[in-house]
Write an enzyme that holds these catalytic residues in place. Structure first.
Site, PDB file in Angstrom:
ATOM      1  CE  LYS A 194      -4.232   1.726   0.538  1.00  0.00           C
ATOM      2  NZ  LYS A 194      -5.251   1.662  -0.512  1.00  0.00           N
ATOM      3  CG  ASP A 252      -2.415 -12.928   9.227  1.00  0.00           C
ATOM      4  OD1 ASP A 252      -2.570 -14.145   9.120  1.00  0.00           O
ATOM      5  OD2 ASP A 252      -2.921 -12.255  10.142  1.00  0.00           O
TER       6      ASP A 252
END
Ligand code: NAD
Length: 362
Positions: A194, A252
């Site tokens: 990001k 994750d």
């Protein structure tokens, strides 16, 4: 030539751990690979005796054998000890979390064309555990320090979590993703981050990923995706993606998204790999509510065993095992409840599914 004997540390774990490891171990041994097990216990059952859920003999055994196969271990909520699973990854510097997600015909899923690999950085990011609780003196000091340094305002009632991303850790995980892609005949690596918002931390991950990719140009394709867009892309057209490399937290989250694409936790396996030590396990946890019921799916742990065989250089055995698992799932005559939601026909227990897989190993 004599077949090589492999010494492997086996941690049965707790909850459903002991029953699935026992069943999966019999299947694994049926491949004919020579395995010598060193069984060691960790988790809450050893706390009273050793004062810790992760006694040094566990770490010593893994360091000596260099390969471990592990059942899930419960992490107490609230009090008690921190995660044994996270501690093992940290202490052994198992920096690469490798999770392949492949669709097996017969598994109930809305997607058929999924063959993805998640390569997750395992040591830093928001998982580093550097946190400051709201209302504490040290938190207030951190807040005031940042306010002075960055000329920003942070609410006094904030909690703070630190996200360290280093060039060295980013470099070694992206490098590992490319090496994996090359070795396994994969065509593309997608770096996910990001960096448009976290310009320095994710920005560094992105910059390093591009530098590494440059060295593999012409051999492996490379692209970058923002993590939010990646989630949508995976839900809409997973067949466009191949190997994805991510910092810890995104890795994750995307891992579970990918598990959902291929039919859930019962068929999701992973490897935690360091420089010369590796630990193989199912993605799922200890599912305490099913403990001792001969109910849950042994497949995820068996798929982890397949990754271990591959790591040990036993590719033929890994293929045999994978074929047997695929056949049993495709036939659908002896599978656990999770692979046939809402149905009873063909649904069996852990041991029976293990027996069916074992009988197909030739
Ligand atoms: P979980 O993965 O143990 O179980 C969630 C649900 O998934 C179960 O109730 C069950 O419905 C299903 N499930 C899990 N494994 C399955 C299997 N093999 N076959 C069929 N269905 C299966 O997650 P949880 O309940 O959040 O965690 C339980 C404990 O496990 C916690 O203490 C957690 O910290 C720990 N945990 C350990 C590991 C590990 O050892 N690596 C990983 C995740 C969670």
């Amino acid at each position: 030539m004599e077949d090589k004997m492999h010494c492997v540390t086996l941690i049965p774990g707790d909850g459903i751990g002991p029953e699935i490891t026992e069943v999966a171990r019999q299947c694994l041994e049926a491949t004919g690979v020579k395995l010598k097990w060193e069984v060691v216990e960790a988790g809450s059952s050893v706390v009273d005796k050793y004062g810790t859920p992760l006694p040094s003999y566990v770490i010593n055994s893994i360091r000596k054998n260099k390969v471990a196969w592990k059942g899930p271990i419960t992490t107490p909520v609230g009090g008690g000890f921190r995660s044994v699973n996270v501690a093992l990854r940290k202490m052994l510097d198992l920096y690469m979390c490798l999770r392949p997600y492949k669709y097996y015909p017969g598994v109930r899923s809305n997607y058929k064309n999924v063959n993805l690999v998640v390569v997750r950085e395992n040591t830093e990011d928001l998982y580093a555990g550097i946190e400051f609780k709201e209302g504490k003196k040290e938190t207030s000091e951190v807040i005031h320090y940042i306010e002075r340094l960055k000329n920003v305002k942070i609410s006094e009632d904030s909690a703070i979590s630190i996200k360290p991303i280093s060039a060295a850790a980013s470099q070694r995980i992206v490098e590992a993703a490319f090496r994996y892609a090359l070795k396994n005949g994969r065509r593309k690596v997608t770096a996910v981050h990001k960096a448009n918002i976290m310009k320095y931390s994710d920005g560094l991950f992105s910059k390093v990923a591009r530098e590494v990719a440059y060295r593999y140009a012409g051999q492996i394709e490379f692209e970058e995706k923002l993590v939010d867009n990646m989630c949508m892309q995976l839900v809409q057209k997973p067949e466009l993606y191949d190997v994805m490399v991510l910092p810890n937290l995104y890795g994750d989250i995307l891992s579970d998204l990918c598990a959902g694409l291929v039919g859930g936790l019962g068929v999701a396996a992973g490897a935690n790999i360091g420089e010369d030590v590796a630990l193989f396990e199912a993605v799922h946890g200890s599912a305490p509510k099913y403990k001792g019921q001969n109910k849950v799916n042994p497949t995820a742990l068996l798929l982890a065993a397949g990754l271990m065989l591959d790591y040990l250089g036993e590719q033929a055995a890994a293929e045999k095992l994978d074929k047997a698992i695929a056949e049993v799932i495709r036939e659908g005559k002896a599978v656990t409840y999770d692979l046939k939601p809402g149905k009873t026909e063909g649904v069996v227990g852990t041991r029976e599914m293990g027996e069916a897989i074992k009988s197909k190993i030739k």
